[in-house]
Design a protein around this motif. Structure first.
Motif, short mmCIF file in Angstrom:
data_model
loop_
_atom_site.label_atom_id
_atom_site.label_comp_id
_atom_site.label_asym_id
_atom_site.label_seq_id
_atom_site.Cartn_x
_atom_site.Cartn_y
_atom_site.Cartn_z
N ALA A 1 -11.26 0.25 -1.34
CA ALA A 1 -10.75 -0.25 -0.06
C ALA A 1 -11.68 -1.30 0.52
O ALA A 1 -11.24 -2.33 1.04
CB ALA A 1 -10.58 0.91 0.91
N ILE B 1 -11.21 -4.44 -1.34
CA ILE B 1 -9.95 -5.10 -0.97
C ILE B 1 -10.17 -5.91 0.31
O ILE B 1 -9.67 -7.01 0.46
CB ILE B 1 -8.83 -4.05 -0.76
CG1 ILE B 1 -8.47 -3.40 -2.10
CG2 ILE B 1 -7.58 -4.71 -0.17
CD1 ILE B 1 -7.55 -2.20 -1.98
N GLY B 2 -10.95 -5.32 1.23
CA GLY B 2 -11.19 -6.02 2.49
C GLY B 2 -12.05 -7.26 2.31
O GLY B 2 -11.99 -8.18 3.13
N LEU B 3 -12.83 -7.31 1.24
CA LEU B 3 -13.71 -8.46 1.03
C LEU B 3 -12.91 -9.68 0.56
O LEU B 3 -11.72 -9.61 0.25
CB LEU B 3 -14.79 -8.11 0.00
CG LEU B 3 -15.78 -7.03 0.43
CD1 LEU B 3 -16.71 -6.71 -0.72
CD2 LEU B 3 -16.58 -7.50 1.63
N GLU C 1 -11.26 -12.27 -1.60
CA GLU C 1 -10.75 -12.19 -2.96
C GLU C 1 -11.12 -13.42 -3.81
O GLU C 1 -11.00 -13.39 -5.03
CB GLU C 1 -9.23 -12.05 -2.95
CG GLU C 1 -8.76 -10.69 -3.43
CD GLU C 1 -7.26 -10.58 -3.37
OE1 GLU C 1 -6.59 -11.63 -3.38
OE2 GLU C 1 -6.75 -9.46 -3.30
#
Lengths: 763, 763
Positions: B446, B449-451, B453
């Motif tokens: 998670a 994912i927040g970082l 891309e």
């Protein structure tokens, strides 16, 4: 049990201690007394009996008002305790708290600036008053108990910290440093911790107990918000969209979380959606799903969880309260009881009479006798424990007593008043059509009020209406007994129309009378009035929370935004005196007066935040200040407002489903039996109307049957105290006859009696 | 009772009619039969017995799904009736309604314009389908009943009016006149009036019944708004204040009423207050009082009244429903019963078996026998009326049957699969730590994912995670029986995590699994899932109301506001193509896409109006169009949303207070007795987990005790139908054993059975 408590008369000791010292009011009962040990008791009689009555009266009074204070039972302590409970002192304490809280108006940042020494002196006076009250309390209860009670320690700490803060602040200011009056945050806690703040403490306790359950839902809700934010970041982050203010749209994760949190409050709908929606219709699905899940479903779940838990804990508290009340009544019974042979101990009527006179000196003899006849249903002349315990609740039922007397004019000018034209006038005024005519007049008046007042014709018509209203009052005074019209202040509690008859000068408010005459509306209005006292408790709760947030907010945001008068020509006016707000929606909407620059505008701003979490001015300070607004929303909207809604719901359900408590019904039955009742069918409509009709029956000699001169009626099903309503709410779950559970009730366990003193709302 | 109904077998006639024609499935029972009149009955046996079973099966099925249709009991009519209830036809009807409703997308004003003749032809096809369904229904039930039923008349009228409207519209268009397709407003009413729309009809009925009470509160509320408006006019009207848009502030009474009404929805807070507040702080008191009374108190009272009344009427409906269900089961019993001597009539097991096989052909033998052993608690081989009546509810309890079988690898490669490394792997995967490890992995994922891309490293890490997830699935497949993992579709109803295991490809959704693993959260989520089917009913309700408002709104406002693409250079873009919006907040906020130009944007706009009653574009048309928005707010927010909240509240309260229905408990007890239960303590946690553990016990030879090969478990307390949940909600008030009240229940009184057919939600 701690040592000094042994002095108290427990129900078990009471029979030995209080058996012989009966009937200082009525000597005819003495024959029944046992003679065993009477010599010893006769010695005590002169002093002891009065003291015992005092003690019993204190127990009953405590039970009536649900005070839970473990006072010393020595005569001096009782006298001090009575003084402590005096209404004058209670009002004084609230006055000092009010002054202390109001100091925020005069302290920097001030609405009306006063020199520091003035506010400091006032605060010192307040603190001295609180200290005096605390010392008084310490004298009343055993010392160990005093220091075990967290609320005393709290008040002590608040006083101490305030003093320390004042000294530090004064010293820093004097030497020119920056200083913060941080102890001001503690001030509203006084409201919670004084002995009289029982309702408020109970509300806080219920909230605290409901918190774990709320927390789980909140975590799930926050998880949902975080998930949606992540999706939003992935969906919109790389599309290069711009908000209406030209900032990049949904590119920073934390900003998205904040924006979506605000969307739950619906404050930034539809603005937050527009850039995505303008880009593609399909993106609307994201926001629709979000609103459905988080705004509608989660907010409903919050309400459900808050409601359920709050109710659960409140019920538990009320159960404890009722047990404590019974326990106190059993103690009072123990002090006063006498045994007749092997029978159950009883309390004689004379003894009971004196007790009631002590507890409620202003009670009329007739009212007291009515209460006795309810308790002593079989006319035995004495009552057992079960009937005695009811007394506290009986005293809390408001009974209206009406003495029917002839119209003064009938006495002074009988020939004139009883002449046929005069009777015609009376009958006319008492007719329903008279009321309807005036309802019509009020409605017509309402139309005129809505019209333009500049027109001289309309201004003159206004005078005509005033004359009509005066005429109504005069006619009513002529037809009805004037004291029936004016002096029945008990009616005011219950009957809106009578108050409104008097405040008729406020022309617009007269319109309410029309609505009040319609039965269906009256039922709703009555329910609203009934929950009035409890709304006061919520009012205090809100004041405490607002005050704390206002204090913090003022430190964080004071002076960041300035308000300029309409005729100001300052160029800063366009952006509220803060360059960061240039071209912001906040400045464009002219929201500059929404600021934390003083306590009054802080309170108004916090109210706005309660309604819609509009927080445009986080722009003027660090981004982490947003936490302030989120926290405020969680505390006020998610928790307190939901509890308020839950309370209104519950109160309405009780109104819809139950009618009267058992005790009220038995009191009413007794009134009926004794044929002292005010005719019920007539009271269904307008109370004034009913009163009028009855007075009319008295006043006119045509009335076929002579009615008794005194009549009773239970004041509409209102509750003298908040506790009354609460007890009523959970009555179905409380077994009023069950004394067995008192056995496992340990009054010495402080956790069982963690709720003290009289309540403010009933003052 | 109308004439053709006499053909039905009422419980009273049944004993004569259906006594001898038993046991076509089991001839061993014939010996018990009485021989009186057996010759006549033997003639009927070959044909009649099958027909009787058909009839009984239809009664049971109707009871199971709460259908209330008075079909003819002739064999042809029963066959037609079975066809009418076929799921294929039901889906087809919904498909046609969907197509009919979706036509709005292609009709002017269209999202995707199609020529009139295309939409007309499609609409004609739909109308033909509805007519065919109506004719089919008319064949099933007696003619008199058909025309007495308002919903048939309604559908007939809708079809007729649509045809008339199409002809008029075509004619007018062809001759170049302006024409309105007014009959489109009627389309959503089809959803309500088809036989399958029972839930929706019930919701509408409950609303209609609650309306009078709501009306009284609403009148009081409107009175309050009008009064405050009058006060506002007097307070602010003559001060010459200006709004932010430069218009005079609070000078026109009707505008004040509208503004203050909108303030209740909090949409224009604090804008509406600012001019007065800027003028003087004291005026804020007016708005605070207004918001307190109207936004907080009155809105809570609305919720209380809506909640209370909706619940009251719903309870009454459910009561009727349960009685009708019992009545149908009694009829089925009457058809199948046989008397043994003077004893109570009974139904034999063979007979019961055949009935259940007819009603639910897909039921397994084991499941059926389990149900029988619950009904026939004492192993008598036959059941009485009371036990028979339970059948409909028993069939509605979802029972999960698990056949424990060894892992295929164990069969194919026993030496490899049972080797110690393999066992170690299995035990490792089955360990709690394995789950926690993957929870951790998901959480780490998670964060990634927040970082950003864009970073190639992160993109690679993403692949690593995918491999990890695939590994998890493979390991689980290796350790657990694959069919247990994939083919138990019943689990899907109840267990979120299994679905999520499969949809794991949606990376973000995987996060939900972490939450789902926490027990407290799971309880909340399960409750939310349980109320899912009912939310579908509310969804339909909302669609009906939205569709009608969208149709009216499109006629009123279409084309008034235009949306321009971002790259458009049209000068009209600044004011949404309407000069009236020049310099308006609406245009400044770029709300141009919020319009009624087609059905999709209408729906989105109506949703925005539901969230915040933002109605800036009343500026573009006549002022009376505001009525449209006020009406929408009353219908959707005050009534429907409140009912929705009330429903969520009630569902949560039921979850908090009650656990299982009596019938479910007795079924569970029976499962326990027969030692066929899946261990309960293991099921408390994650269901998959429990299943895994059990399969493990089977698969590994170490398991100390050989478990039976077949195991049952009641699928989590979910309800197959909305009725199930409703019945559950009011179970405390419904006496399941009381047949006495069936006596005063008149099934021939249409008002008693004013709720037809199967429900959509259970499809």
């Amino acid at each position: 049990m701690s040592e000094p408590d042994k002095k108290e008369i427990t129900p078990e000791e009471a029979p030995e201690n209080g058996k012989g010292i009966r009937n200082s009011g009525n000597t005819s009962e003495t024959g029944n007394r046992k003679t065993k040990g009477s010599i010893h008791r006769l010695l005590l009689l002169s002093v002891g009996a009065f003291q015992d009555f005092d003690l019993a009266a204190v127990y009953v009074s405590d039970a009536q008002y649900n005070r839970n204070i473990f006072f010393d039972t020595t005569p001096q302590a009782i006298r001090l305790y009575l003084l402590y409970n005096h209404w004058g002192f209670q009002i004084l304490v609230y006055a000092f708290i009010l002054v202390d809280l109001a100091l925020a108006i005069f302290e920097d940042p001030a609405v009306v600036p006063l020199p520091i020494w003035v506010t400091s002196v006032i605060e010192l006076v307040c603190l001295a008053a609180f200290t005096a009250r605390l010392v008084h309390y310490a004298k009343v209860i055993p010392r160990e108990r005093f220091w075990k009670d967290p609320k005393n320690i709290c008040i002590f700490a608040i006083i101490l910290l305030s003093l320390v803060d004042m000294i530090i602040y004064g010293a820093l200011k004097a030497s020119g440093f920056y200083a913060v009056r941080w102890s001001r945050v503690l001030r509203p806690l006084l409201l919670v911790n004084i002995t009289e703040g029982r309702q408020l403490r109970r509300a806080f306790r219920s909230i605290r107990n409901a918190l774990p359950q709320i927390l789980y839902v909140f975590l799930l809700f926050m998880f949902s918000v975080l998930m949606f934010s992540l999706m939003a970041l992935k969906l919109f982050g790389k599309r290069g969209l711009k908000t209406i203010e030209g900032r990049p749209y949904f590119t920073n994760y934390l900003e998205i979380v904040f924006d979506l949190y605000v969307l739950v409050t619906t404050a930034n709908s539809p603005d937050i959606m527009m850039p995505a929606y303008n880009f593609s219709v399909y993106f609307a699905v994201f926001f629709i799903t979000y609103i459905l899940i988080n705004t509608y479903i989660f907010m409903s779940v919050f309400l459900a969880v808050v409601y359920n838990n709050y109710k659960k804990y409140l019920k538990e508290e009320v159960r404890k309260l009722v047990r404590a009340k019974r326990h106190k009544m059993v103690r009072a019974f123990g002090v006063l009881q006498e045994r007749k042979g092997e029978e159950e101990p009883v309390v004689s009527q004379a003894c009971w009479n004196q007790l009631v006179r002590l507890v409620q000196p202003d009670i009329s003899n007739a009212h007291r006798e009515l209460l006795w006849s309810v308790s002593d249903d079989n006319n035995k002349g004495c009552i057992g424990k079960v009937a005695f315990v009811q007394l506290a609740d009986l005293l809390n039922i408001q009974v209206i007593m009406m003495k029917s007397r002839p119209h003064p004019l009938k006495t002074w000018l009988p020939s004139l008043y009883l002449s046929s034209p005069s009777r015609l006038v009376c009958r006319m005024v008492q007719h329903k059509a008279f009321m309807y005519t005036y309802d019509l007049i009020i409605l017509v008046n309402a139309v005129f009020i809505g019209l333009d007042e500049e027109d001289p014709l309309i201004a003159n018509v206004e005078w005509a209406f005033l004359v009509l209203y005066l005429l109504e009052i005069l006619l009513k005074l002529y037809s009805f007994e004037p004291r029936a019209f004016f002096s029945r202040h008990q009616f005011w509690n219950c009957d809106l129309s009578l108050i409104l008859d008097i405040v008729f000068i406020l022309r617009i408010l007269r319109l309410i009378r029309v609505v009040d005459n319609i039965k269906r509306f009256r039922a709703i209005i009555n329910t609203l009035i009934k929950i009035g006292p409890t709304i006061l408790t919520f009012g205090q709760l809100i004041v405490v929370v607002y005050y704390i947030f206002a204090m913090v907010g003022m430190e964080l945001f004071k002076g960041k935004i300035r308000f300029f008068e309409a005729n100001s020509t300052d160029p800063d006016k366009a952006f509220c005196g803060n360059a960061l707000l240039k071209n912001s929606v906040f400045a464009k909407h002219n929201y500059c007066k929404n600021n934390f620059n003083n306590i009054v505008s802080s309170f108004i701003l916090l109210l706005e935040l309660t309604v819609v979490n509009q927080c445009g001015f986080t722009a003027v300070t660090h981004i982490s200040a947003r936490m302030f607004f989120v926290l405020f929303h969680i505390v006020v909207v998610i928790i307190i407002i939901n509890i308020f809604i839950a309370f209104v719901l519950e109160a309405f359900f009780v109104e819809y489903t139950v009618d009267q408590s058992n005790l009220q019904s038995s009191l009413e039955k007794k009134i009926e039996e004794l044929e002292l009742g005010v005719k019920q069918e007539k009271l269904d409509g307008n109370l004034v109307d009913a009163m009028e009709t009855n007075d009319n029956d008295m006043g006119n000699s045509e009335s076929t049957k002579e009615k008794p001169a005194l009549m009773f009626k239970i004041a509409c099903k209102r509750y003298k105290t908040v506790d009354g309503l609460l007890q009523r709410m959970f009555e179905a779950d409380l077994d009023p006859e069950n004394f067995a559970d008192d056995e496992d009730f340990d009054p010495n366990n402080p956790s069982n009696l963690n709720f003290p003193n009289p309540n403010f709302d009933s003052v």
